[in-house]
Design a protein around this motif. Structure first.
Motif, PDB file in Angstrom:
ATOM      1  N   HIS A 116      13.292   0.477  85.153  1.00 44.78           N
ATOM      2  CA  HIS A 116      13.872  -0.857  85.343  1.00 44.78           C
ATOM      3  C   HIS A 116      15.224  -0.989  84.635  1.00 44.78           C
ATOM      4  O   HIS A 116      15.740  -2.103  84.504  1.00 44.78           O
ATOM      5  CB  HIS A 116      12.910  -1.927  84.811  1.00 44.78           C
ATOM      6  N   TRP A 117      15.774   0.132  84.154  1.00 44.95           N
ATOM      7  CA  TRP A 117      16.975   0.088  83.330  1.00 44.95           C
ATOM      8  C   TRP A 117      18.182  -0.467  84.074  1.00 44.95           C
ATOM      9  O   TRP A 117      18.993  -1.199  83.508  1.00 44.95           O
ATOM     10  CB  TRP A 117      17.292   1.467  82.775  1.00 44.95           C
ATOM     11  N   LYS A 118      18.311  -0.134  85.351  1.00 44.57           N
ATOM     12  CA  LYS A 118      19.450  -0.614  86.139  1.00 44.57           C
ATOM     13  C   LYS A 118      19.457  -2.135  86.192  1.00 44.57           C
ATOM     14  O   LYS A 118      20.504  -2.770  86.008  1.00 44.57           O
ATOM     15  CB  LYS A 118      19.382  -0.034  87.553  1.00 44.57           C
ATOM     16  N   MET A 121      20.164  -3.547  82.567  1.00 42.66           N
ATOM     17  CA  MET A 121      21.573  -3.407  82.195  1.00 42.66           C
ATOM     18  C   MET A 121      22.444  -4.377  82.981  1.00 42.66           C
ATOM     19  O   MET A 121      23.442  -4.886  82.455  1.00 42.66           O
ATOM     20  CB  MET A 121      22.042  -1.972  82.430  1.00 42.66           C
ATOM     21  N   ALA A 122      22.088  -4.643  84.231  1.00 39.69           N
ATOM     22  CA  ALA A 122      22.851  -5.605  85.044  1.00 39.69           C
ATOM     23  C   ALA A 122      22.785  -6.996  84.421  1.00 39.69           C
ATOM     24  O   ALA A 122      23.800  -7.714  84.349  1.00 39.69           O
ATOM     25  CB  ALA A 122      22.308  -5.628  86.466  1.00 39.69           C
ATOM     26  N   LYS A 123      21.590  -7.359  83.928  1.00 36.76           N
ATOM     27  CA  LYS A 123      21.435  -8.655  83.258  1.00 36.76           C
ATOM     28  C   LYS A 123      22.216  -8.701  81.957  1.00 36.76           C
ATOM     29  O   LYS A 123      22.838  -9.716  81.626  1.00 36.76           O
ATOM     30  CB  LYS A 123      19.954  -8.926  82.993  1.00 36.76           C
ATOM     31  N   TRP A 127      25.268 -11.142  81.011  1.00 33.73           N
ATOM     32  CA  TRP A 127      25.128 -12.027  79.858  1.00 33.73           C
ATOM     33  C   TRP A 127      26.297 -11.858  78.887  1.00 33.73           C
ATOM     34  O   TRP A 127      26.807 -12.832  78.321  1.00 33.73           O
ATOM     35  CB  TRP A 127      23.808 -11.727  79.156  1.00 33.73           C
ATOM     36  N   LEU A 128      26.738 -10.606  78.692  1.00 33.14           N
ATOM     37  CA  LEU A 128      27.828 -10.319  77.757  1.00 33.14           C
ATOM     38  C   LEU A 128      29.204 -10.331  78.432  1.00 33.14           C
ATOM     39  O   LEU A 128      30.213 -10.082  77.767  1.00 33.14           O
ATOM     40  CB  LEU A 128      27.606  -8.956  77.092  1.00 33.14           C
ATOM     41  N   HIS A 129      29.218 -10.597  79.748  1.00 35.28           N
ATOM     42  CA  HIS A 129      30.460 -10.625  80.528  1.00 35.28           C
ATOM     43  C   HIS A 129      31.220  -9.296  80.413  1.00 35.28           C
ATOM     44  O   HIS A 129      32.431  -9.268  80.146  1.00 35.28           O
ATOM     45  CB  HIS A 129      31.359 -11.787  80.070  1.00 35.28           C
ATOM     46  N   ILE A 130      30.488  -8.210  80.614  1.00 33.70           N
ATOM     47  CA  ILE A 130      31.072  -6.871  80.521  1.00 33.70           C
ATOM     48  C   ILE A 130      31.532  -6.421  81.908  1.00 33.70           C
ATOM     49  O   ILE A 130      30.802  -6.558  82.885  1.00 33.70           O
ATOM     50  CB  ILE A 130      30.050  -5.856  79.966  1.00 33.70           C
TER      51      ILE A 130
END
Length: 227
Positions: A116-118, A121-123, A127-130
């Motif tokens: 579920h890493w993808k 990481m998308a979330k 959240w961090l606006h990366i």
């Protein structure tokens, strides 16, 4: 759950009471997690059973089995929480099975996270606006992933993870006093290595599948429109 599991992996750092109470809390959280995701069980046999879905199903089912085993064996060797029930077993096999199932759960949770890493990481990026497309982020994430995977593999060998999974080592708690910070570093790296390797292999599987799909589509088009 992963953090709590790490905290109770070696009761020499926390004492037996916290180890047992933490184990009960972990099992309750595991049940709560499954209740929240009960829809997965409802669609268990529905839809197309592609390889990635079969693998995820296998990991989830194994995780349920190992977590139940950890809880049952933990209750049988309990010296605090379940002691009033007078069900304590003195069998070394039950101790070893408890340890083996705990390490199996530890690895399976890491693999579950990797699957579920993808999405996770998308979330996190949102959240961090990366900006995930930036060269700096790509280089940094790749370097960190490689370092964590390499050190995690090394830590797996130095901590005898394989022997503990196969119950070839007696119950943890004897031997020289471990370093808390080294323990946390090693085990976080081990989790990270399994997460990274799982994520990489699933990505590779998707690329192979998409490549085969593209090739088959082109062959069908050529067959349908011969020159």
């Amino acid at each position: 759950m992963t953090v709590l599991l790490l905290l109770i992996m070696d009761y020499r750092f926390t004492g037996n009471a916290f180890h047992e109470i933490g184990g009960v809390v972990l099992f309750l959280l595991f049940i709560f997690h499954n209740v929240l995701n009960r829809r997965w069980y409802k669609v268990f046999f529905k839809g197309r059973q592609i390889l990635s879905r079969v693998l995820m199903t296998l990991v989830n089912l194994l995780l349920v089995v190992t977590m139940v085993t950890v809880f049952v064996t933990g209750a049988l060797i309990s010296a605090t929480v379940f002691a009033p029930l007078d069900i304590r077993s003195r069998s070394l096999f039950v101790h070893d099975l408890h340890q083996g199932a705990a390490f199996a759960s530890f690895i399976l949770i890491a693999i579950h996270l990797g699957m579920h890493w993808k999405m996770l990481m998308a979330k996190l990026k949102n959240w961090l606006h990366i900006d995930a497309s930036s060269l700096g982020w790509v280089l940094m994430s790749r370097i960190i992933s490689i370092v964590v995977i390499i050190y995690g593999i090394y830590a797996s060998f130095t901590n005898d993870i394989g022997e503990k999974l196969l119950m070839q080592r007696v119950f943890m708690g004897w031997g020289e006093e471990p370093s808390l910070w080294r323990f946390l570093l090693d085990y976080f790296a081990i989790v990270g290595s399994y997460v990274g390797i799982t994520h990489f292999l699933l990505g590779l599987l998707r690329k192979v599948k998409n490549g085969n799909f593209t090739t088959q589509t082109m062959l069908h088009k050529k067959a349908a429109n011969p020159k």
